[in-house]
Motif scaffolding. Sequence first.
Motif, PDB file in Angstrom:
ATOM      1  N   VAL A   7     -34.298 -12.438 -26.632  1.00  0.00           N
ATOM      2  CA  VAL A   7     -33.868 -14.000 -27.045  1.00  0.00           C
ATOM      3  C   VAL A   7     -34.975 -14.836 -26.737  1.00  0.00           C
ATOM      4  O   VAL A   7     -35.869 -14.331 -25.601  1.00  0.00           O
ATOM      5  CB  VAL A   7     -33.155 -14.121 -25.923  1.00  0.00           C
ATOM      6  CG1 VAL A   7     -32.304 -15.764 -26.418  1.00  0.00           C
ATOM      7  CG2 VAL A   7     -31.873 -13.812 -26.525  1.00  0.00           C
ATOM      8  N   ARG A   9     -36.737 -18.703 -26.023  1.00  0.00           N
ATOM      9  CA  ARG A   9     -36.337 -20.265 -25.952  1.00  0.00           C
ATOM     10  C   ARG A   9     -37.659 -20.662 -26.739  1.00  0.00           C
ATOM     11  O   ARG A   9     -39.015 -20.941 -25.631  1.00  0.00           O
ATOM     12  CB  ARG A   9     -36.058 -20.997 -24.902  1.00  0.00           C
ATOM     13  CG  ARG A   9     -35.778 -22.105 -24.385  1.00  0.00           C
ATOM     14  CD  ARG A   9     -35.191 -22.816 -22.923  1.00  0.00           C
ATOM     15  NE  ARG A   9     -34.065 -21.592 -22.255  1.00  0.00           N
ATOM     16  CZ  ARG A   9     -34.154 -21.529 -21.055  1.00  0.00           C
ATOM     17  NH1 ARG A   9     -34.905 -20.983 -20.859  1.00  0.00           N
ATOM     18  NH2 ARG A   9     -33.052 -20.185 -21.469  1.00  0.00           N
ATOM     19  N   LEU A  69     -29.819 -18.725 -20.467  1.00  0.00           N
ATOM     20  CA  LEU A  69     -29.349 -19.365 -21.812  1.00  0.00           C
ATOM     21  C   LEU A  69     -28.885 -21.052 -21.631  1.00  0.00           C
ATOM     22  O   LEU A  69     -30.195 -21.496 -22.259  1.00  0.00           O
ATOM     23  CB  LEU A  69     -28.278 -19.338 -22.988  1.00  0.00           C
ATOM     24  CG  LEU A  69     -28.211 -17.528 -22.538  1.00  0.00           C
ATOM     25  CD1 LEU A  69     -26.873 -17.844 -23.856  1.00  0.00           C
ATOM     26  CD2 LEU A  69     -29.276 -17.236 -24.175  1.00  0.00           C
ATOM     27  N   TRP A  81     -23.570 -22.268 -25.328  1.00  0.00           N
ATOM     28  CA  TRP A  81     -23.647 -21.525 -26.359  1.00  0.00           C
ATOM     29  C   TRP A  81     -22.288 -20.175 -25.499  1.00  0.00           C
ATOM     30  O   TRP A  81     -22.292 -19.415 -26.929  1.00  0.00           O
ATOM     31  CB  TRP A  81     -25.046 -20.418 -26.449  1.00  0.00           C
ATOM     32  CG  TRP A  81     -26.457 -21.483 -25.886  1.00  0.00           C
ATOM     33  CD1 TRP A  81     -26.723 -22.273 -25.013  1.00  0.00           C
ATOM     34  CD2 TRP A  81     -26.382 -22.612 -27.482  1.00  0.00           C
ATOM     35  NE1 TRP A  81     -28.248 -22.541 -26.199  1.00  0.00           N
ATOM     36  CE2 TRP A  81     -27.473 -23.271 -27.200  1.00  0.00           C
ATOM     37  CE3 TRP A  81     -25.621 -22.123 -29.223  1.00  0.00           C
ATOM     38  CZ2 TRP A  81     -27.588 -24.210 -28.300  1.00  0.00           C
ATOM     39  CZ3 TRP A  81     -26.710 -23.399 -29.738  1.00  0.00           C
ATOM     40  CH2 TRP A  81     -27.515 -23.501 -29.557  1.00  0.00           C
TER      41      TRP A  81
END
Length: 952
Positions: A7, A9, A69, A81
């Motif tokens: 993941v 960002r 997140l 999310w």
Amino acid sequence: MLGPLQVRRQDEELDLGPRQQRLILALLLTGAGQPVGLGHIIELLWGQHPPSSAVNIVHRYIGALRRLLEPGLPARSPGRWLQGDANGYRMRVTADQLDLLTMRTLAALARSQAEAGHHAEALSHFQMALALWRGPCAGAADLGALDQPAFSVVDHECAELAREATDQGLRLNDIRSLLPALRRMAESRPWDEALQAQLLLALSADGHQAEAITLYQDVRSRLATELGVNPGDELRTAYQVVLRPDPVRSGQSDPRTASPAASSPIAGPAAPAMMLPAQIPAGPTHFAGRDDTRRRIFELIDDHDANRTSTPVLSIDGIPGIGKTTLAIHLAHQLATNYPDGQLYVDLHGFDPEPAVMPPAEALQGFLNALGIPDSDIPVSDFARAGLYRSILAGRRILIVLDNARNADQVRPLLPGTPGCLVLITSRLRLTGLATTHSAHLLTLGVLTLKEARDFLATRLGARTSADPEATDEIIERCGRLPLALAVVAGRALAHPDHRMSDIAEELRAEHGSLDGFMGDDLDNNLRAIFSWSYLLLSPDAAHLFRLLALQLGPDLTIPAIASLIGAPTPDARRLIGQLVRTGLLTEHAPGRYRTHDLIRAYAQELVHRHEDGPGRRQAVRRLMDHYQRTAYEANQLLMPLPGPGPLDVTDGVVTAELHTPREVMTWFTANWPALRAVVRRRLRDGDTTEAWQLVFSLLQFWQNEGVWHEGVALIRECLPAVVAAGDDLGRAHMSRALAGGLFLLGDYEAPPHLLHEALELYDTLGRTAEQTVAYRNLAYVSHALKNSEEAVKQAECALRLATSTANWREQTFSLFFIGDVYVQLGRLDDALSHLDQALLIAQEHADSYLLGLHDWSMADYHEATGDLAASLARRGRALESLRELGWLVSVVETHIAWGDTALTLGDQAGARAAWHEALELIGRRRLPQAAEVQARLTRLDQAADLNVSSS
């Protein structure tokens, strides 16, 4: 997702935390925006043996993921999310945020272009889609989740994409750019022979014959060494192409259409030239729902394709009209391309009237004809005919649909003898014999979900359903979410385009639950006719039982209830139940619990009024009500006998349920609660007020301890006016006292004193001293809740004196506990201990588990008052064990709350949080006042935690 889970960002890769937290995120992402149930998450993390704290642990991981997140997300905020609702949790993602969705978008575009003949553009998009693949889904091996279906489905999807891309590359003689990804994917799926075959062809097409030959030898050796099998047809065919590569490179033929079995030797006549049967009937124009079932079937087939040790046999069963044939045919069309040697189909007429049931020999003759064998070459004996059929199938990949099977014996001769084929079976029965002899996978279809039913109608009727959603939902419920009923109604709507959904709903409403609203011109779509085919197979006694099922009072029935309904011994009832289950008219939806679909019951309703006379119907209903009445009385005596009425005389032929422990009693009450309420209301309707209030009396301990307070109070309110009107003073006294108790539990402290004093006067007039004891104790509870401790003690002492005079040891103990608890709160600890010790002696003398649990509860309060919190916590734990064993929900909830309070005082915030979360889980959807209390505690705990974080 298409490789080790990552993941990012912006350009920063996030640390996803411990393994279980990564697993949860991976599972949510495989859902690609769809909800994932809490149960699926727990099963992923712990399998079939989760810890008792599993729910709390998942909640913590979900919270940690949300904060990961979205840094700075306020505590308990749902976030943007990772969202939760009644269906579970879901990750909100779009195609540009998740490689899995991007891959699917590119693959769909590639397939669309290929169908349109734009092969170069299709290959380009296949290449882009395949380039996203970095390895097995979510790095499942590193997460310890190799066997998880959710990840396997994605891996299967990627493998299928690679095979399609290879097909396109071979077609255009442009395979080199696909080879690196194809090699890596084949390495990750060493048992996927179809993928290995594609790699052989790709290597050969790119000029790497030596590498392709070496690869084949490695795969063959691995299969022989580790599985003890030879390569399958597809891999062997690909190897032959490698040895003679020119046709593939020049695009002259597709090697997958070759059938090495075409020249296989068979017993009897020489093998015919291979015909390609295509017998599957036309599929439904519109198909909606059954996504979970289809996904499971594809996973099972994928597992068999990977192992190639046996032919997958899938048997789909369910009640008439549930959509078994429609699903099987839909699946057959979806899977047909995987079986290039053809598709066979037969309707075995298993539930048509007896003469029409197709013998296996007749089905075999039809299949052999379809495979190119003339009648003159088909053996006469059934054994030889089946042997010829299996010989012809050997080495071929054929899809076989055996529709509407009567039993396993009708099916066995039609099954292939070697791997490679696929068999789909439909039947109203669960063909357990096939699971034993052929390792068949048994799949039972239920009714559609509300969403699936809406989609079902929407695909057929379009905007008419969305224009009137309320009428659409009413139609769905009146159809019982049965696919055939929905199809009949949809057909009627299409025949009358001017009819609104509300018009159709009104038509069904006017039929008052009969089958007249589901009549079609076609017998295949006539519910009454379809149900009759099963009904006509029943013996006279089983048909009699089926008709009486229309008289049931709850959503389902147990064997003792059914035995009572027909007035027969339990073994006879069990035998007749077996007939109904085997014909699909009755379903065992839980162990020992049977129910019929609403529309099947409507059919039984028609028959019971046609074939059973009025006295017979009334006698059957009375036996059924007596079953519930007598079982409830005996269950309550085992649970917590209080002074009250004795058992009623019951009708001959009544069977009661055998219950042995308080937990079994609570389970029985819970499962039969809807039927018990229906019995009370039927008794009142029939004017049997004594039986009605006596049954309510037997239910008091259950509904008070299970937390169904609103429903219990509603029953009492219905009974009280009836007993008053009947002049039944004893019933009035009991119902007044019961209503006071129910209102007290719901937080109403004003009405109970008047009701209890009214009950006391009636008990006194009737000379019912034992019942007065209970009323005085109830008054003490109310006075204590109103902060009048002195009056409460006096009333409890009055109850104690009466209990002692009547030698009612249980009421003595209750009063002693109550007085001891009040003295603890008043700080009179010596007096409190004296009363609690007296109560303990009585509880120990009678070995009463509930009273011993209450003693632990009271001693926990006592230790807390003395400042010994550790001892208090230990006592709470002991009380919790006793109350859990009894299955008394409300008491367990209250113990969890108190345990959490004590834990927090000791500084154990995690322990307090876990206890309160457990209390909330137990409360569930019940409208208990404790829910607000627990939620308030958790909110304060979160606020304190946030304050500590901000301070640091």
